[in-house]
Scaffold this motif. Structure first.
Motif, mmCIF file in Angstrom:
data_model
loop_
_atom_site.group_PDB
_atom_site.id
_atom_site.type_symbol
_atom_site.label_atom_id
_atom_site.label_comp_id
_atom_site.label_asym_id
_atom_site.label_seq_id
_atom_site.Cartn_x
_atom_site.Cartn_y
_atom_site.Cartn_z
ATOM 1 N N ASP A 99 64.785 56.730 3.870
ATOM 2 C CA ASP A 99 65.106 58.125 4.212
ATOM 3 C C ASP A 99 66.423 58.217 4.965
ATOM 4 O O ASP A 99 66.667 57.464 5.900
ATOM 5 C CB ASP A 99 64.005 58.721 5.104
ATOM 6 N N HIS B 198 68.802 60.737 7.229
ATOM 7 C CA HIS B 198 68.945 61.971 8.002
ATOM 8 C C HIS B 198 70.419 62.148 8.341
ATOM 9 O O HIS B 198 71.089 61.182 8.701
ATOM 10 C CB HIS B 198 68.143 61.891 9.307
ATOM 11 N N ARG C 236 73.132 66.892 0.707
ATOM 12 C CA ARG C 236 71.938 66.634 -0.095
ATOM 13 C C ARG C 236 72.334 66.216 -1.519
ATOM 14 O O ARG C 236 71.832 65.238 -2.049
ATOM 15 C CB ARG C 236 71.030 67.863 -0.152
ATOM 16 N N ARG D 241 67.428 63.782 3.470
ATOM 17 C CA ARG D 241 66.128 64.447 3.561
ATOM 18 C C ARG D 241 66.132 65.481 4.701
ATOM 19 O O ARG D 241 65.477 66.505 4.631
ATOM 20 C CB ARG D 241 65.075 63.387 3.849
ATOM 21 N N ARG D 242 66.876 65.161 5.756
ATOM 22 C CA ARG D 242 66.846 66.015 6.951
ATOM 23 C C ARG D 242 68.236 66.061 7.565
ATOM 24 O O ARG D 242 69.027 65.138 7.396
ATOM 25 C CB ARG D 242 65.863 65.427 7.970
ATOM 26 N N VAL E 107 67.277 71.246 3.057
ATOM 27 C CA VAL E 107 66.701 70.032 3.670
ATOM 28 C C VAL E 107 65.916 70.410 4.925
ATOM 29 O O VAL E 107 66.058 71.516 5.461
ATOM 30 C CB VAL E 107 67.799 69.005 4.063
ATOM 31 N N GLU E 108 65.081 69.470 5.400
ATOM 32 C CA GLU E 108 64.389 69.657 6.679
ATOM 33 C C GLU E 108 65.423 69.791 7.792
ATOM 34 O O GLU E 108 66.484 69.158 7.737
ATOM 35 C CB GLU E 108 63.526 68.429 6.996
ATOM 36 N N GLU F 193 66.254 69.575 12.015
ATOM 37 C CA GLU F 193 65.863 69.080 13.334
ATOM 38 C C GLU F 193 66.838 69.687 14.341
ATOM 39 O O GLU F 193 68.033 69.742 14.080
ATOM 40 C CB GLU F 193 65.958 67.551 13.320
ATOM 41 N N THR G 208 61.571 71.646 11.386
ATOM 42 C CA THR G 208 60.660 70.515 11.175
ATOM 43 C C THR G 208 60.454 69.687 12.437
ATOM 44 O O THR G 208 59.353 69.210 12.691
ATOM 45 C CB THR G 208 61.240 69.589 10.076
#
Lengths: 306, 332
Positions: B111, B113, B130, B136-137, B158-159, B161, B268
């Motif tokens: 993954d 980020h 992306r 993914r984030r 995307v997610e 944070e 998220t």
């Protein structure tokens, strides 16, 4: 044989009245500059020139023989700013300097070539190669990179390299914030700032408590206190791979400087003497791998005396 | 909502796990991460121990490889990616496009980020990362208002944070060269802002204390004033006829009061800053945020931040002050 080193004028970082912009660029049209970057890169609320005004000015400068590039806003925060960015990227007439990855995304979708400004982080050949494949035609080297990094990146990139432009004179755009420091200085909320930046045609000087010129505040942007000046080293920049040297507009002396640099490029060894006279407030450390605020030639002069 | 907590050492990592972190982020002991401080961070062996501790309790570990390699250090960054994959971390946090491309090509199932250091503030920028590198984030920079974060979350590919608590960067991360202008070292190149090696604390005869960064006077404290670390954007300078904190005061970001809004917006994960902090600090901050997120998830409408939480966080903050920062429009 190296091609001729070209001279560019970066986007105006300050907020000047319309009449001042018109006067300034009329002088630029008559100057020996090769490439002119136009547009607002700091704050979307600065609208003395609207997008159609910049395009109109671009046509006039092009008629005067200049290459014209439109520069995008650097810190994008709202949907309305994205709408402005989209219209700028779709202008159909002029090359665009992307100052944020969002602009790169729009232009690679449109399939049009682009330039990256100094706030797009290209620190290595792998990154330069990725953007090159997506349409990068020219990059302005990030401000904090030095000569060694530039030659390393260009060597690793090989013959299919984009044009390289270096920020060679003016106050360095060092940081961007959500907060407007000029509004804060005037005790005003950002949303009701009264466009007070116009009172500070070269930003607000920030000094340490000992009185040393330290930084400059210019709306949401923080600049260097000192003027970056790599012009005395122009042969070294050329040898390291620079194709274009960028000067950043200042309220006074810009066109005189453009003439002096063009004369220096043409072989006049004394043309930059008046620029050198300004050394009290200049810096060139980044190019030599030192703190950006340092003046490298002072150190070497000190070494020579020893 | 996932609680993402910092660890600059194995004791901090286990403290975060024990206090209720869902995910812990860490860095290797070199310039590949944005908290490259002396005595901080992990060797591969210590990180393996940390991962075993976290995984044994059902928690996740992310490795931050989020500085920008120059042409001469490139292999150190690709080797950090290789180590992350070998050690079995749950994901990597990266900013540099070249490093992202290497990771996506070499370890497609690891993954990725997007680090806050990439300063992605729009749907278009997030879409770029992306489409090009399969992130993914993304961690959002601390320059957006709550309304802007909410709008971005509605359309994000995307997610997302966001930062919840800790030292407040007031500049767009990854685009701030103030530190290298003064010291030659920046978060992008060296993983450090206002690095300690350039700091001098000087007692003056009259009881004042001066703090300097590579010789430049950042602040001057009178006898009895609480002296802070000379992070250069939080010093006191002269502008016009005035002297003061012209950029920002020594203060910490604290978004405890915004949790229901962030939850409703579909954020998220919430991230706590502070890999340079002690295990005790990490344990206390993590425990407060664990309780707050649980309360918010159980009953978003009835959520109110407890006074005891706010008090605990204020005690742990820079200058004992906290702010909503850019989330709150008047701060801007």
């Amino acid at each position: 044989m190296l091609d001729k080193l070209r001279l560019s004028l970066g986007p105006c970082q300050y907020f000047w009245p319309r009449t001042e912009l018109e006067r300034f660029y009329a002088d630029v049209a008559d100057s020996p500059v090769d490439i002119v970057y136009l547009g607002e890169t700091v704050c979307a609320k600065r609208r003395e020139f609207r997008p159609e005004d910049w395009a109109g000015l671009g046509r006039e400068l092009r008629a005067a023989g200049k290459e014209v590039v439109l520069s995008t806003l650097t810190l994008l925060e709202s949907r309305s700013e994205m709408g402005m960015l989209r219209r700028l990227c779709e202008n159909g007439e002029f090359l665009v300097e992307a100052n944020d990855v969002a602009a790169i995304q729009l232009m690679q979708q449109l399939g049009i070539p682009f330039v990256t400004g100094p706030s797009v982080n290209i620190y290595n050949a792998a990154t330069l190669g990725i953007y090159r494949q997506l349409g990068l035609q020219r990059w302005v080297m990030p401000l904090e990179l030095d000569r060694r990094a530039l030659t390393g990146i260009l060597e690793a990139t090989g013959p299919n390299r984009p044009e390289t432009e270096i920020f060679a004179h003016g106050r360095l755009p060092l940081a961007w914030s959500a907060r407007c420091f000029t509004a804060r200085y005037h005790d005003l909320p950002k949303d009701h700032c009264g466009l007070r930046c116009m009172e500070h045609p070269e930003g607000l000087s920030v000094e340490t408590q000992e009185g040393d010129r330290f930084l400059t505040i210019n709306g949401i942007q923080t600049q260097s206190g000192r003027i970056c000046n790599l012009l005395p080293h122009w042969r070294d920049l050329r040898a390291a791979g620079a194709d274009i040297l960028r000067l950043s507009p200042r309220p006074r002396g810009t066109t005189a400087l453009l003439h002096a640099v063009a004369n220096a490029f043409a072989g006049d060894g004394k043309a930059l003497a008046s620029v050198d006279a300004e050394t009290a407030e200049t810096c060139d450390g980044y190019w030599f791998g030192e703190p950006g605020m340092h003046r490298h030639h002072e150190v070497t002069m000190g070494d020579a005396r020893r | 909502m996932e609680l993402v907590c910092p660890a600059g050492s194995l004791p901090a990592l286990s403290a975060a796990v024990d206090a209720g972190a869902d995910t812990i982020y860490a860095g290797l002991r070199n310039a590949t991460n944005a908290r490259h401080f002396v005595g901080l961070n992990f060797s591969a062996e210590r990180l393996a121990e940390g991962i075993a501790y976290a995984h044994g309790r059902g928690r996740r570990v992310l490795l931050a490889i989020n500085t920008y390699p120059g042409p001469h250090g490139w292999s150190q960054w690709t080797s950090a990616i290789d180590q992350a994959a070998d050690l079995g971390v749950n994901g990597i946090i990266v900013a540099d496009p070249g490093v992202l491309e290497y990771a996506a090509r070499t370890y497609p199932r690891l993954d990725r980020h997007l680090s806050v250091q990439a300063s992605a503030t729009s749907v278009e920028a997030l879409t770029f990362y992306r489409e090009q590198f399969g992130i993914r984030r993304a961690v959002l920079p601390r320059v957006l208002s709550l309304a802007q974060v909410t709008q971005l979350a509605e359309n994000s590919p995307v997610e997302l944070e966001v930062f919840g608590f800790g030292s407040l960067c007031i500049m767009a991360e990854g685009r701030c060269f103030l530190s290298s202008y003064v010291t030659g070292e920046s978060p992008n190149t060296c993983g450090a802002c206002s690095p300690a090696a350039h700091v001098r604390w000087e007692e003056q005869g009259n009881g004042t204390l001066e703090t300097r960064l590579n010789g430049a006077l950042i602040d001057r404290f009178q006898d009895g004033e609480r002296a802070g670390y000379p992070t250069l954007c939080k010093g006191r300078f002269h502008v016009g006829g005035r002297m003061g904190h012209i950029l920002e005061e020594p203060t910490s970001l604290n978004t405890l009061d915004l949790l229901p809004e962030l939850h409703t917006a579909g954020i998220t994960a919430v991230k706590l800053e502070g890999r340079q902090r002690s295990p005790g600090y990490v344990a206390q901050v993590t425990a407060v945020w664990r309780a707050a997120i649980n309360a918010c998830t159980d009953n978003p409408r009835g959520y109110r931040s407890a006074w005891s939480w706010q008090e605990a966080l204020a005690d742990l903050s820079e200058g004992s002050q906290t702010t909503l920062g850019a989330y709150h429009r008047p701060w801007q």
